[in-house]
Scaffold this active site. Structure first.
Site, PDB file in Angstrom:
ATOM      1  N   GLU A   1      -3.812   3.502   1.576  1.00  0.00           N
ATOM      2  CA  GLU A   1      -4.205   3.954   2.915  1.00  0.00           C
ATOM      3  C   GLU A   1      -4.434   5.305   3.209  1.00  0.00           C
ATOM      4  OE1 GLU A   1      -1.832   4.209   7.203  1.00  0.00           O
ATOM      5  OE2 GLU A   1      -1.321   2.177   5.855  1.00  0.00           O
TER       6      GLU A   1
ATOM      7  N   HIS B   1       3.690  11.123  -6.532  1.00  0.00           N
ATOM      8  CA  HIS B   1       2.383  10.778  -6.951  1.00  0.00           C
ATOM      9  C   HIS B   1       2.036   9.318  -7.301  1.00  0.00           C
ATOM     10  CE1 HIS B   1       4.378  10.941 -10.945  1.00  0.00           C
ATOM     11  NE2 HIS B   1       3.626  10.072 -11.284  1.00  0.00           N
TER      12      HIS B   1
ATOM     13  N   GLU C   1      -1.769  10.717 -11.255  1.00  0.00           N
ATOM     14  CA  GLU C   1      -1.507  10.468 -12.606  1.00  0.00           C
ATOM     15  C   GLU C   1      -2.424   9.603 -13.507  1.00  0.00           C
ATOM     16  OE1 GLU C   1       1.856   9.442 -15.772  1.00  0.00           O
ATOM     17  OE2 GLU C   1       2.357   9.210 -13.598  1.00  0.00           O
TER      18      GLU C   1
ATOM     19  N   HIS D   1       0.797  -1.131   0.059  1.00  0.00           N
ATOM     20  CA  HIS D   1      -0.160   0.007   0.154  1.00  0.00           C
ATOM     21  C   HIS D   1       0.737   1.225   0.122  1.00  0.00           C
ATOM     22  CE1 HIS D   1       0.742  -0.292   4.342  1.00  0.00           C
ATOM     23  NE2 HIS D   1       0.745   0.947   4.523  1.00  0.00           N
TER      24      HIS D   1
END
Length: 122
Positions: free
Chosen positions: A56, A75, A117, A7
């Site tokens: 998360e 990003h 993105e 994550h």
């Protein structure tokens, strides 16, 4: 020795607003949640329903000021099977913050200013 991505984490000021944004913008849904016994923080994991990787979202009860994202040079990237439809949807939401037409990509910004993105499926 082997490692797997599990994550990424973004800290958010308004958990419900962020969850709504990620579901509307990218189709991410809550897959699990952890709430501290003293209610000082909540962790919500969002998934795309296709991979095991999650985002998360961390909400801290006592945090009131926006997070300093620095130059925001990091990003997450999302691939879509219908780039034109996604672009039109995000344009309608008013969340596109940067476009690079030469590269065929664009970025959207979440309620806390994190950039995401969007690129066409290869």
């Amino acid at each position: 020795m082997k490692f797997n991505l599990t994550h990424n984490n973004f800290n958010v000021l308004d958990l419900e607003k962020s969850m709504k944004f990620y579901e509307e913008a990218l189709g991410l849904k809550e897959v699990r949640r952890y709430e501290a016994e003293d209610k000082s923080f909540i962790l919500v994991y969002l998934g795309d329903g296709q991979t095991s990787h999650t985002l998360e979202l961390t909400w801290l009860r006592d945090r009131k000021e926006p997070y300093n994202l620095g130059e925001n040079e990091f990003h997450l990237a999302f691939e879509t099977d219908d780039f034109e439809k996604a672009y039109n949807h995000h344009k309608e939401m008013g969340c596109i913050c940067y476009e690079n037409k030469d590269m065929g990509i664009y970025f959207i910004s979440d309620p806390d200013g994190y950039w995401l993105e969007v690129l066409p499926k290869k």
